[in-house]
Design a protein around this motif. Structure first.
Motif, PDB file in Angstrom:
ATOM      1  N   ASN A   1      55.681  50.286 -28.547  1.00  0.00           N
ATOM      2  CA  ASN A   1      55.072  51.427 -27.872  1.00  0.00           C
ATOM      3  C   ASN A   1      53.857  51.917 -28.665  1.00  0.00           C
ATOM      4  OD1 ASN A   1      56.980  52.146 -29.894  1.00  0.00           O
ATOM      5  ND2 ASN A   1      56.816  54.280 -29.252  1.00  0.00           N
TER       6      ASN A   1
ATOM      7  N   VAL B   1      60.977  45.246 -21.229  1.00  0.00           N
ATOM      8  CA  VAL B   1      61.526  45.998 -20.095  1.00  0.00           C
ATOM      9  C   VAL B   1      62.346  45.080 -19.186  1.00  0.00           C
ATOM     10  CG1 VAL B   1      60.923  47.288 -18.015  1.00  0.00           C
ATOM     11  CG2 VAL B   1      59.735  47.762 -20.157  1.00  0.00           C
TER      12      VAL B   1
ATOM     13  N   LYS C   1      62.202  52.409 -22.012  1.00  0.00           N
ATOM     14  CA  LYS C   1      61.295  52.960 -23.011  1.00  0.00           C
ATOM     15  C   LYS C   1      61.960  53.028 -24.388  1.00  0.00           C
ATOM     16  CE  LYS C   1      58.428  55.760 -19.916  1.00  0.00           C
ATOM     17  NZ  LYS C   1      57.948  57.139 -19.601  1.00  0.00           N
TER      18      LYS C   1
ATOM     19  N   ARG D   1      55.554  44.297 -23.941  1.00  0.00           N
ATOM     20  CA  ARG D   1      56.296  45.466 -23.437  1.00  0.00           C
ATOM     21  C   ARG D   1      56.960  45.149 -22.109  1.00  0.00           C
ATOM     22  NH1 ARG D   1      52.028  48.451 -25.746  1.00  0.00           N
ATOM     23  NH2 ARG D   1      50.837  48.402 -23.810  1.00  0.00           N
TER      24      ARG D   1
END
Length: 394
Positions: A266, A334, A257, A330
């Motif tokens: 985000n 990750v 995150k 995203r």
């Protein structure tokens, strides 16, 4: 408590506002935001006097604070070489604080010191020499891409202003293109000079872009830590190099995150009372790397065949293309975090798509550069890449 710890707590905070040719410093006594007092200000000193000022005015335990700018890290190197402590604060947070009707170097130096005392701005990580070199190469490549695009657009504009449709299959980098353009219609001597100048500028920009592209490809293939990122769908040498250049040490991101937030992928959150929720992307951090991740996500959505692609297509049908692409970017970020942490399983079989990627990267480097590295053929180089890749633990 050690002597160094006592000095760190008792030392002064020195705010610095520096330009390439001069600097201003403001010294604050005290570590309490409400009681810290300005005890000394040196305004608009020539940058040549920086070393002298460090030797005579800075005490052990003092912390020199500055806002992130183009020359911040170079100044930090000069300050730390003298044995003093220096930190760089996030410019976005520092810039939100201040008086709108008055802004001077003196006030900015005092402000940055007070912001550091309050803890309202994060301290920027100081990249090491290797990471800094990679960032400089990425900036050079990015600027060459912009120059190439700008030169191409100027050629298109020249055709348009002369009432001509741009000829099809016209390769501006080909030396024979100029003769083909001159044969399209009668040109004046001045127009011929302009055509020569436009095509020459494009070829020079394109040559720089290809050279920097090859350097990036060489850097990726020579570092297994970068090469393993290429296994991800949508990631080739440019995206892998950009991620490594701006991440630096992956250990400074304790969770995926944090890395997603670092690239501004985000969603922003605004909740007050019983209303609010999540909104669009925050768009903080490196916008150029975020754009590359978005492009990689678009490639996955367009050409992918795995479960991730099917998930993204289903999300696109429910929420729309933009949301699906952002979600894919995203997920890709990750996955990069886990790969750089060494938390992926090793490849037991190299897929065909990965072999194609490695072949394209080898083509970007070029046979001359590959042979200069000691390989007899390009195929031998690609074979060694595949072996290295299989040895890289996820």
């Amino acid at each position: 408590m050690s002597t160094e710890e006592q000095e760190a707590k008792s030392g002064r905070i020195i705010g610095m506002d520096a330009h390439p040719y001069m600097f201003t410093v403001a010294t604050l006594e005290g570590r309490n935001p409400s009681t810290a007092q300005v005890v000394d200000v040196k305004d608009r000193l020539p940058i040549e006097q920086l070393d002298r000022w460090l030797d005579h005015a800075v005490h052990p335990g003092d912390v020199i604070v500055m806002e992130a700018s183009g020359n911040s890290f170079a100044l930090v190197d000069r300050i730390t070489a003298k044995g003093h402590q220096a930190v760089v604060l996030e410019s976005a947070a520092v810039g939100k604080i201040g008086k709108s009707y008055c802004a001077t170097d003196k006030l900015d130096a005092i402000k940055v010191a007070r912001v550091y005392i309050t803890g309202l701005a994060h301290v920027v990580w100081k990249p090491d020499a290797k990471t800094m070199g990679r960032r400089e190469l990425f900036f050079a490549y990015r600027n060459s891409v912009k120059d190439t695009t700008r030169c191409r657009n100027r050629i298109w504009a020249f055709f348009n202003q002369n009432g001509m449709k741009r000829p099809r299959k016209l390769r501006y980098s080909d030396p024979a293109t100029e003769a083909r353009v001159l044969a399209l219609r009668p040109w004046t001597p001045l127009q011929k000079e302009l055509i020569n100048d436009l095509l020459t500028a494009f070829r020079q920009a394109e040559e720089r872009r290809k050279r920097f592209n090859a350097l990036i490809a060489e850097e990726v293939t020579s570092d297994p830590a970068l090469l393993k990122l290429v296994r991800l769908m949508g990631v080739r040498h440019i995206v892998a190099f950009a991620m490594a250049a701006f991440i630096g040490q992956i250990a400074r991101f304790p969770s995926p995150k944090c890395l997603v937030a670092y690239f501004g992928l985000n969603p922003c959150v605004s909740i007050s009372g019983i209303g609010g929720g999540t909104g669009s992307l925050t768009h903080t951090g490196r916008s150029d790397v975020r754009a590359l991740l978005i492009q990689a996500a678009q490639s996955i959505l367009r050409y992918g065949t795995d479960r991730q692609h099917k998930w993204a297509v289903a999300l696109k049908m429910r929420k729309g293309t933009n949301i699906a692409v952002a979600a894919l970017a995203r997920k890709l970020t990750v996955a990069c975090w886990y790969l750089m942490r060494g938390l992926f399983s090793a490849l037991t079989d190299v897929p065909k798509q990965l072999k194609i990627k490695l072949h394209k990267i080898a083509c970007e480097i070029g046979s001359a550069r590959i042979k200069a590295r000691g390989y007899a053929t390009v195929m031998e180089f690609e074979h060694e890449l595949l072996e290295t890749f299989s040895q890289v633990s996820g």
